[in-house]
Design a protein around this motif. Structure first.
Motif, PDB file in Angstrom:
ATOM      1  N   SER A   1       0.509  12.381  -4.404  1.00  0.00           N
ATOM      2  CA  SER A   1       0.331  13.278  -3.259  1.00  0.00           C
ATOM      3  C   SER A   1      -1.098  13.253  -2.726  1.00  0.00           C
ATOM      4  CB  SER A   1       0.688  14.705  -3.663  1.00  0.00           C
ATOM      5  OG  SER A   1      -0.202  15.159  -4.670  1.00  0.00           O
ATOM      6  N   GLY A   2      -2.012  12.695  -3.533  1.00  0.00           N
ATOM      7  CA  GLY A   2      -3.413  12.666  -3.135  1.00  0.00           C
ATOM      8  C   GLY A   2      -4.268  13.657  -3.902  1.00  0.00           C
ATOM      9  N   ARG A   3      -3.622  14.546  -4.680  1.00  0.00           N
ATOM     10  CA  ARG A   3      -4.365  15.528  -5.466  1.00  0.00           C
ATOM     11  C   ARG A   3      -4.883  14.885  -6.749  1.00  0.00           C
ATOM     12  NH1 ARG A   3      -3.182  19.191  -9.547  1.00  0.00           N
ATOM     13  NH2 ARG A   3      -0.995  18.526  -9.582  1.00  0.00           N
ATOM     14  N   THR A   4      -6.083  15.293  -7.166  1.00  0.00           N
ATOM     15  CA  THR A   4      -6.682  14.787  -8.409  1.00  0.00           C
ATOM     16  C   THR A   4      -6.954  15.954  -9.360  1.00  0.00           C
ATOM     17  OG1 THR A   4      -7.735  12.907  -7.304  1.00  0.00           O
ATOM     18  CG2 THR A   4      -8.649  13.570  -9.433  1.00  0.00           C
ATOM     19  N   GLU A   5      -6.545  15.776 -10.589  1.00  0.00           N
ATOM     20  CA  GLU A   5      -6.796  16.794 -11.612  1.00  0.00           C
ATOM     21  C   GLU A   5      -7.617  16.163 -12.732  1.00  0.00           C
ATOM     22  OE1 GLU A   5      -4.378  19.943 -14.523  1.00  0.00           O
ATOM     23  OE2 GLU A   5      -3.306  18.719 -13.041  1.00  0.00           O
ATOM     24  N   THR A   6      -8.750  16.794 -13.055  1.00  0.00           N
ATOM     25  CA  THR A   6      -9.622  16.258 -14.105  1.00  0.00           C
ATOM     26  C   THR A   6      -9.493  17.084 -15.371  1.00  0.00           C
ATOM     27  OG1 THR A   6     -11.478  17.601 -13.326  1.00  0.00           O
ATOM     28  CG2 THR A   6     -11.276  15.382 -12.428  1.00  0.00           C
TER      29      THR A   6
ATOM     30  N   SER B   1       0.830  -1.195   0.000  1.00  0.00           N
ATOM     31  CA  SER B   1       0.000   0.000   0.000  1.00  0.00           C
ATOM     32  C   SER B   1       0.860   1.238   0.000  1.00  0.00           C
ATOM     33  CB  SER B   1      -0.946  -0.011   1.209  1.00  0.00           C
ATOM     34  OG  SER B   1      -0.196  -0.015   2.420  1.00  0.00           O
ATOM     35  N   PHE B   2       1.998   1.201   0.683  1.00  0.00           N
ATOM     36  CA  PHE B   2       2.914   2.347   0.701  1.00  0.00           C
ATOM     37  C   PHE B   2       3.470   2.600  -0.685  1.00  0.00           C
ATOM     38  CE2 PHE B   2       5.624   5.366   2.652  1.00  0.00           C
ATOM     39  CZ  PHE B   2       6.837   5.316   1.987  1.00  0.00           C
ATOM     40  N   SER B   3       3.814   1.437  -1.362  1.00  0.00           N
ATOM     41  CA  SER B   3       4.341   1.564  -2.710  1.00  0.00           C
ATOM     42  C   SER B   3       3.299   2.156  -3.648  1.00  0.00           C
ATOM     43  CB  SER B   3       4.790   0.188  -3.208  1.00  0.00           C
ATOM     44  OG  SER B   3       5.226   0.251  -4.536  1.00  0.00           O
ATOM     45  N   GLN B   4       2.012   1.723  -3.527  1.00  0.00           N
ATOM     46  CA  GLN B   4       0.957   2.237  -4.382  1.00  0.00           C
ATOM     47  C   GLN B   4       0.713   3.713  -4.125  1.00  0.00           C
ATOM     48  OE1 GLN B   4      -2.456  -0.222  -3.762  1.00  0.00           O
ATOM     49  NE2 GLN B   4      -1.605  -1.963  -4.903  1.00  0.00           N
ATOM     50  N   ALA B   5       0.833   4.139  -2.897  1.00  0.00           N
ATOM     51  CA  ALA B   5       0.567   5.534  -2.558  1.00  0.00           C
ATOM     52  C   ALA B   5       1.580   6.463  -3.203  1.00  0.00           C
ATOM     53  CB  ALA B   5       0.564   5.716  -1.044  1.00  0.00           C
ATOM     54  N   LYS B   6       2.753   5.930  -3.565  1.00  0.00           N
ATOM     55  CA  LYS B   6       3.800   6.748  -4.149  1.00  0.00           C
ATOM     56  C   LYS B   6       3.717   6.802  -5.667  1.00  0.00           C
ATOM     57  CE  LYS B   6       5.874   7.961  -0.373  1.00  0.00           C
ATOM     58  NZ  LYS B   6       5.901   9.382   0.039  1.00  0.00           N
ATOM     59  N   GLU B   7       2.726   6.202  -6.271  1.00  0.00           N
ATOM     60  CA  GLU B   7       2.618   6.174  -7.721  1.00  0.00           C
ATOM     61  C   GLU B   7       1.464   7.061  -8.200  1.00  0.00           C
ATOM     62  OE1 GLU B   7       4.412   2.079  -9.407  1.00  0.00           O
ATOM     63  OE2 GLU B   7       2.403   1.925  -8.544  1.00  0.00           O
ATOM     64  N   ASP B   8       1.640   7.596  -9.395  1.00  0.00           N
ATOM     65  CA  ASP B   8       0.593   8.405 -10.023  1.00  0.00           C
ATOM     66  C   ASP B   8      -0.249   7.502 -10.917  1.00  0.00           C
ATOM     67  OD1 ASP B   8       1.710  10.863  -8.976  1.00  0.00           O
ATOM     68  OD2 ASP B   8       3.275  10.648 -10.489  1.00  0.00           O
ATOM     69  N   VAL B   9      -1.519   7.829 -11.023  1.00  0.00           N
ATOM     70  CA  VAL B   9      -2.422   7.032 -11.856  1.00  0.00           C
ATOM     71  C   VAL B   9      -3.116   7.956 -12.856  1.00  0.00           C
ATOM     72  CG1 VAL B   9      -4.423   5.500 -11.931  1.00  0.00           C
ATOM     73  CG2 VAL B   9      -2.826   5.373 -10.006  1.00  0.00           C
TER      74      VAL B   9
END
Length: 282
Positions: A77-82, A23-31
Motif C-alpha cells: 500500500s506504500g506504508r512503512t512500519e519500522t 512495476s505494477f506487479s512489484q507495487a502489489k508485493e510486501d517487502v
C-alpha cells in the motif's frame, strides 16, 4: 501505409505493457527487511504482537517470522512500519532489567526486605525456607523499630520475585536501585546469614544408688546405675545487613556475630541491627 501505422501502434502498446506490468506487479508485493539485512518479498497474511505471517512471491506456503528479527516492512500500500526502536518495556526486557513497578512518589517511605542469602558449609541449611525465615525475622524486627515506615509484607515481595523468576541467589543480577524499583519501594534491605557448622559436642552424665535390704546392714543389697548423653551441633554464625534507597545510595551497613552459635541466633542479631539502623528507635 495504414498497415504499417497499425503495426507501429501495436508494437508501442506491447512495449508500454511490458514496461508497466513488472512495476505494477512489484507495487502489489510486501517487502520485509530483516535486521541482518536480508529482504523477503511476497505477501503478508497477518501481523500479531510477536509474529508476522508471510508467503513468498508465487508461493502459497505461509511462514511465521518473529517481529524481533524484523527491521522494517514496506507494505504494498506504500506504508512503512519500522521495528528498530523498541518500546521502553521491550528495551528494559532486552537489557534484562525489569521496568519500574511504580513511580518514585508511590515508592515513598516504603521498605522491602529481600530474602536473605544463606552462606554455609552445611548444604542442608542452604534452602529457600531458611532464606525466607531470616527475611521474615528481619521484617518483624524492623516493624518493632519502625512505626513510621511502611514495611512491605514478605508475601508481596516474594510474589513479585516469583513472577520475575528471581530468588535470593539472583541478588548480584541487579543494583540496589533496580531492586527498589522492581519491588516498588523507597528502601530495600539486603542481607546475608553466615552459618558455619563447626562440628559436634557430646555430653554425658551418670549416677549410682544402693538399695539396702535392711536399714542396719548395708553390705547386702543391689546397686543401681543410670547414665545419659546428648550431642549438640556447634555453629559459628554471622549476620550482615545493608539498607539502600531508591537512588542506589547505601544508608546503613552493619553486622553482628551472636555470642552463642545456633541455627536461630539470627533472631537476636537482627533485633540489634534493626535498632541500630536509621529506622530504629533511638
Amino acid at each position: 501505409m495504414k498497415k504499417i501505422v497499425n503495426y507501429a501502434v501495436i508494437c508501442l502498446f506491447l512495449v508500454i505493457t511490458c514496461a508497466v506490468l513488472p512495476s505494477f506487479s512489484q507495487a502489489k508485493e510486501d517487502v520485509i527487511t530483516m535486521k541482518n539485512g536480508e529482504k523477503k518479498t511476497g505477501k503478508i497474511a497477518s501481523v500479531t504482537k510477536t509474529t508476522v505471517k508471510f508467503s513468498y512471491s508465487h508461493e502459497t506456503a505461509e511462514y511465521e517470522i518473529d517481529k524481533s528479527d524484523i527491521s522494517k516492512i514496506d507494505f504494498a500500500s506504500g506504508r512503512t512500519e519500522t521495528f528498530d526502536q523498541a518500546s521502553p518495556a521491550t528495551a528494559s526486557a532486552e537489557s534484562n532489567v525489569p521496568a519500574p513497578a511504580v513511580s518514585a512518589e508511590q515508592r515513598k517511605n516504603k521498605v522491602a526486605v529481600l530474602p536473605f542469602e544463606i552462606e554455609t558449609n552445611d548444604q542442608s541449611l542452604a534452602t529457600p525456607t531458611m532464606s525466607k525465615q531470616v527475611q521474615e525475622s528481619c521484617i518483624n524486627a524492623l516493624r518493632s523499630q519502625s512505626p513510621f515506615q511502611t514495611i512491605q509484607d514478605p508475601m508481596v515481595t516474594n510474589n513479585i520475585l516469583t513472577k520475575k523468576n528471581l530468588t535470593a541467589a539472583d541478588l548480584s543480577m541487579y543494583t540496589p536501585k533496580e531492586w527498589a524499583e522492581i519491588l516498588g519501594v523507597e528502601y530495600v534491605v539486603i542481607g546475608a546469614y553466615s552459618i558455619q557448622n563447626k562440628g559436634t559436642s557430646t555430653f554425658g552424665s551418670g549416677s549410682a544408688s544402693y538399695n539396702s535390704k535392711t536399714n542396719n546392714d548395708k553390705t547386702k543389697g543391689t546397686a543401681y546405675s543410670a547414665s545419659n548423653s546428648y550431642t549438640t551441633v556447634n555453629y559459628d554464625t554471622h549476620v550482615n545487613v545493608a539498607i539502600y534507597n531508591d537512588h542506589g545510595e547505601q544508608i546503613f551497613s552493619d553486622s553482628k556475630a551472636p555470642a552463642f552459635g545456633g541455627v536461630d541466633t539470627y533472631k537476636g542479631a537482627l533485633k540489634t541491627l534493626m535498632k541500630r539502623s536509621p529506622f530504629g528507635r533511638k
